[in-house]
Structure formats: structure tokens, C-alpha cells
Scaffold this active site. Structure first.
Site, PDB file in Angstrom:
ATOM      1  N   ALA A  60      38.090  44.475  47.084  1.00 16.83           N
ATOM      2  CA  ALA A  60      38.681  43.932  45.860  1.00 16.83           C
ATOM      3  C   ALA A  60      39.015  42.461  46.058  1.00 16.83           C
ATOM      4  O   ALA A  60      38.718  41.864  47.091  1.00 16.83           O
ATOM      5  CB  ALA A  60      39.918  44.733  45.477  1.00 16.83           C
ATOM      6  N   SER A  61      39.677  41.880  45.063  1.00 17.27           N
ATOM      7  CA  SER A  61      39.924  40.436  45.085  1.00 17.27           C
ATOM      8  C   SER A  61      40.972  40.029  46.106  1.00 17.27           C
ATOM      9  O   SER A  61      40.942  38.916  46.624  1.00 17.27           O
ATOM     10  CB  SER A  61      40.365  39.984  43.691  1.00 17.27           C
ATOM     11  OG  SER A  61      41.495  40.736  43.273  1.00 17.27           O
ATOM     12  N   ILE A  62      41.916  40.934  46.417  1.00 15.40           N
ATOM     13  CA  ILE A  62      43.008  40.607  47.319  1.00 15.40           C
ATOM     14  C   ILE A  62      42.773  41.172  48.719  1.00 15.40           C
ATOM     15  O   ILE A  62      43.124  40.552  49.720  1.00 15.40           O
ATOM     16  CB  ILE A  62      44.346  41.139  46.769  1.00 15.40           C
ATOM     17  CG1 ILE A  62      44.636  40.501  45.405  1.00 15.40           C
ATOM     18  CG2 ILE A  62      45.487  40.871  47.737  1.00 15.40           C
ATOM     19  CD1 ILE A  62      44.878  39.014  45.447  1.00 15.40           C
TER      20      ILE A  62
ATOM     21  N   ASP B 167      48.435  48.630  37.389  1.00 15.02           N
ATOM     22  CA  ASP B 167      47.074  48.147  37.634  1.00 15.02           C
ATOM     23  C   ASP B 167      46.111  49.326  37.530  1.00 15.02           C
ATOM     24  O   ASP B 167      45.336  49.605  38.441  1.00 15.02           O
ATOM     25  CB  ASP B 167      46.986  47.498  39.013  1.00 15.02           C
ATOM     26  CG  ASP B 167      45.773  46.584  39.147  1.00 15.02           C
ATOM     27  OD1 ASP B 167      45.184  46.230  38.102  1.00 15.02           O
ATOM     28  OD2 ASP B 167      45.412  46.225  40.282  1.00 15.02           O
TER      29      ASP B 167
END
Length: 525
Positions: free
Chosen positions: A128-130, A282
Site C-alpha cells: 500500500a501507499s504507507i 479506512d
């Protein structure tokens, strides 16, 4: 300079992937379309528009990826090809190299990976992005998922947030509507939640709290945290076995009841929001799975607890009253709540605000979810609210985002789901528990430990209170006695003063009389 370079990078990325064409080509004004054709000269784009948009967001970094994740759940607002591509952002962001991931784990523990895990899979199961996730097995045989924070992510996020803050300031300066949206406060909220997401120990603690809250509901599974191996940059949790909720055909083949799944999702959401004031914020399909295990068949599996929303008791009460008023079509009460909460100026005419809200919401009742777009309703409410200077509340931004995610999930599972009839009984029951006898009993139970601590001290407190009351009465009596003495002294002093004045006047008059008689005698002589 750093901001200028970042803006230049964003502009170049947009031009490289042809994002300007997606915007200019969709505008109705012929002049803008002509500008789009002129700007396109010399550039050729073979990849589909959805793929180009996804690649651009991945290139721009975590904040833009999260924006794409939210958009991917809104298939009613996006073309299917764009929505399908953005859905890939949920768990297929390009991973960091496996050797680098292992090095990050070893740096967090201060020892080789092989000393912690019996097995550590090199390839990530999700990226994912993080952060990204690797499956592993502990020395005692337990299967776990290891979440590793991406390196250098904090600097990237801080840079993009600085740009967002600058943009928010310009919006407030240039637009009255922009000021009403409180963009700087919204960016501050976004800043807070993103930085919270960068601390994996905090994420683990949120997951543990949510697991306790949901225990006994029998609708959702939440992984157990292995605290001995949780650090700010590495999180180790129980491995969950499930099917991603967006794999509809696979779930249907397994015999999952989609109507029940959709209703359970609404129940879980409203339980987290209104009972606990602590909700998973989320909930895109990349973070939600469905269990096919015999013991927990058909239950949700929640993952990724980096973004958790919280509501105060005041927020919960206000929101619940609004929902119930909407479900009952009591638009006057909705308007009154807006005034009572300070969302609109106190001088606003209730009847005018009531009529505006009715005009927006009434057409959407008694329709199945497939015919209702919450995004469209919110857009119309926003357009209507300009007349009344309604202020957007930044503390509810996460809740609004989660509502959009819930709508997207519900639309995929059961387009015929009636969101209103599913949620209304839950909210009415919750309100009855808050204001009825059950609410009173529950509050007494919550206060019982405090009363239990005070009970042994009660005789002493009563004695001290009575003693203080007696002392106060004695002091009051003494004060009254002193006041009486002062009044008597004042009256005596007043009499002495009058006697002195009269005596002085007598002497003066006598002196004047003697002088007058002497003068008369002298005149006769």
C-alpha cells in the site's frame, strides 16, 4: 524552493500521463476543448485513461494514492474503466525491494530476521501507499502478518501536506465558499490522521481496542496483535484467512449470503459509530475480507487500522438525532439541529432551511440503494447550504469519508439494500437506550465504581458537612451579634454627635443673644 520543485513535479507528471486531457477534454466549453487539443500536440498516449490516472497517482505519492483509493469506491461517479484501475491502488502499489524490507525489519529489532521468525516470505502479499505486508511464521509456529513501514515516507508526506496547507490558505483568501469549508482545518485533520498512520504501535493499539469493542457481536473478525514484536516501524499481527470483499464471484461460488453481508456491514458501522464512538475509517475493499472458514463463515475480516475515527458524546447525540429526523422525514427538526449546533447562524429562518433540506432529501426516500447516490445527495446539500452559510465541520470529515466507503461496498454486495430501513431501527434502539430507563441504568452502572469508592467515606463526609454547617451557623450568629453591637455603638455615637451639635448651637445662639443685648444697652445709653 522545495515547494516550487514539488509543484513542478506534479505539473510534469500530469503532462506526462495526459491528466490535462482528462480534465480539458471533459469540459463543455469549446474554447477549453480547443486548448486541450493544442496542448496535446506532439504527445501520444497509447495506454487507457484509467491506467494513466492510476500510474500518475502512484508516481505522485501516498496522499494522491489515498485520494485514488477513496475515488475507487464511487463507481456511480466514475466510468467503469477508471474505477477498475483505481481499485488496483488498494493493495497493489509497487512494493519496496524484498532485501530492503528485511533490512528495515532487522533495523527495528536489532537482530537478523531469522532470529525472530521461523519463516519470512520474501515477496509481499500486499503493498500500500504507507506500508507493505509480508506473511511469516513465529518460532512457536503461529502464522503472522508483518507490516513494514516504507522508508522516507514521513518526508514525502510532510512535503505534500505543506503544499496542501498553502493551497488551503489561497482558497480561503479567494473564495467565500472555500472559507466556509474550513480548508485549513480540514488539512490539519488530514495531517493528524496521516501522521497517526505512520506510528504502527498506535495502529496496533487501535486494532486491540476495536477487537475488544467488537467482541461478542459475532459479525467481524479483527486480528490479534503480537505486542512483543510491535515497534513504530514494524507491526506483527495474527494472519487472517479470507477472501477480499471485491472478489464477488469467488464469494458467490462459496455460498456467501450477500444480502446478509450488506446488512451486517451497516450494523457494524453504526455500532462502531453510535455505540462506541470509535470506528474503522479506512474501509475500502483492500482492507475488508470475508471469512470462508467453517467456524466463522460469512463474517467480515477487518484489516489496516491506521486510520481510526473517534466521536465525542456530543457528536454522537447530534448525529443520531439528525439521522432519526431524516428517517422520519422531520426536516424541521433537522433545521433546528443545525441552528442549535451552531452550523448555521442563529438568525437563520427555520422554515426556509427546512424547505431547502426537504427539497434535497425527499426525492430519495423509499428507493433501493442502487438508485441512491449519497455523493449526489451531499453535492446538492452543499449547493443548497450556500444560501444559509452552513459551516462544514472538520471533525466529521472522516465520518463522511467512511459513509462514502460504506455506500460503495453496499452497492457492490446488494444493490437492492434499503439503507434507510436497515439503519433506522438500530438508531431508534440506540436513542431509547440513551434517554430511557436502560440508559439510566447503564449510566448508574458506569458510575458505580465511583460511588463504591465514596461510600466508605460517606459518614465522614456527612460529619464534616454537618460540622461545617454548624461552624457556618455559629460564625453567622457571631457576625449578627457583632453587627448588633456595631449598630448600638453607631446609634450611641449618633446621639452624642447630635447632643454636641445642639450644645454648640446653644452656645452660639446664647453668645449672639448676649451681644445683641449689649448692643441695645449701649444704644439706650
Amino acid at each position: 524552493m522545495r515547494h516550487a520543485l514539488r509543484l513542478a513535479f506534479i505539473a510534469l507528471t500530469a503532462l506526462r500521463f495526459g491528466l490535462d486531457q482528462l480534465v480539458l477534454g471533459s469540459l463543455p466549453h469549446p474554447g477549453l476543448r480547443l486548448l486541450g487539443r493544442v496542448v496535446r500536440l506532439g504527445r501520444r498516449f497509447d495506454a487507457p485513461r484509467g491506467e494513466r490516472l492510476r500510474q500518475a497517482l502512484e508516481r505522485l505519492g501516498p496522499i494522491f494514492v489515498k485520494f485514488g483509493q477513496v475515488l475507487s469506491t464511487r463507481r456511480d461517479l466514475l466510468p467503469p474503466d477508471v474505477a477498475d484501475e483505481l481499485a488496483r491502488l488498494q493493495d497493489r502499489v509497487p512494493p519496496i525491494p524484498s532485501d530492503q524490507a528485511r533490512a528495515l525489519v532487522e533495523a527495528a529489532y536489532g537482530r537478523p530476521v531469522d532470529q525472530v521468525f521461523a519463516h519470512f516470505e520474501r515477496e509481499p502479499v500486499a503493498s500500500a501507499s504507507i506500508a507493505q505486508v509480508h506473511f511469516a511464521r513465529l518460532k512457536d509456529g503461529r502464522e503472522v502478518a508483518v507490516k513494514v513501514l516504507r522508508p522516507g515516507i514521513l518526508e514525502i508526506i510532510d512535503s505534500d501536506l505543506a503544499l496542501l496547507r498553502s493551497a488551503a490558505r489561497w482558497i480561503e483568501r479567494l473564495s467565500a465558499d472555500g472559507r466556509r469549508l474550513k480548508p485549513r482545518e480540514v488539512v490539519a485533520e488530514f495531517d493528524k490522521y496521516l501522521h497517526d498512520e505512520l506510528d504502527l504501535v498506535r495502529e496496533a493499539s487501535c486494532a486491540a481496542q476495536l477487537r475488544r469493542n467488537m467482541d461478542g457481536l459475532n459479525l467481524v473478525l479483527i486480528p490479534e496483535m503480537h505486542w512483543d514484536w510491535c515497534t513504530p516501524t514494524v507491526l506483527v499481527m495474527q494472519r487472517m484467512h479470507g477472501v477480499p470483499i471485491n472478489q464477488i464471484e469467488r464469494l458467490r461460488a462459496a455460498g456467501v449470503d450477500f444480502k446478509k453481508l450488506a446488512r451486517d456491514g451497516v450494523t457494524i458501522f453504526f455500532t462502531q459509530v453510535f455505540r462506541d464512538g470509535f470506528f474503522h475509517a479506512d474501509m475500502h475493499p483492500g482492507n475488508i475480507q470475508v471469512s470462508l472458514d467453517r467456524a466463522s463463515f460469512g463474517r467480515y475480516i477487518a484489516l489496516d487500522f491506521g486510520i481510526i475515527g473517534t466521536l465525542t458524546e456530543t457528536d454522537k447525540d447530534y448525529l443520531a438525532q439528525n439521522f432519526i429526523a431524516f428517517f422520519r422525514r422531520d426536516y424541521k427538526r433537522v433545521a433546528e439541529l443545525h441552528v442549535e449546533s451552531g452550523w448555521v447562524p442563529a438568525a437563520t429562518r427555520i422554515d426556509e432551511l427546512e424547505g431547502a433540506i426537504r427539497a434535497v432529501c425527499e426525492p430519495y426516500f423509499d428507493r433501493p440503494l442502487k438508485e441512491i447516490s449519497l455523493g449526489l445527495v451531499l453535492m446538492r446539500l452543499f449547493q443548497t447550504s450556500r444560501r444559509f452559510n452552513v459551516e462544514i465541520q472538520p471533525q466529521l470529515v472522516l465520518l463522511q469519508k467512511t459513509l462514502l466507503n460504506i455506500e460503495g461496498l453496499g452497492r457492490q454486495l446488494d444493490p437492492e439494500l434499503d439503507l434507510w430501513s436497515t439503519a433506522k431501527p438500530f438508531l431508534e434502539r440506540w436513542m431509547n437506550e440513551q434517554v430511557g430507563w436502560r440508559g439510566l441504568v447503564e449510566r448508574l452502572k458506569n458510575e458505580a465504581p465511583r460511588y463504591a469508592r465514596m461510600l466508605p467515606e460517606l459518614p465522614r463526609l456527612v460529619h464534616e458537612a454537618l460540622g461545617a454547617q454548624t461552624l457556618q451557623a455559629r460564625e453567622l450568629a457571631e457576625q449578627r451579634q457583632q453587627l448588633a453591637v456595631l449598630l448600638r455603638e453607631q446609634r450611641r455615637t449618633h446621639r452624642l454627635l447630635l447632643a454636641t451639635v445642639f450644645l454648640g448651637l446653644g452656645f452660639a445662639l446664647g453668645g449672639m443673644l448676649v451681644l445683641l443685648l449689649q448692643h441695645l444697652s449701649f444704644s439706650v445709653s
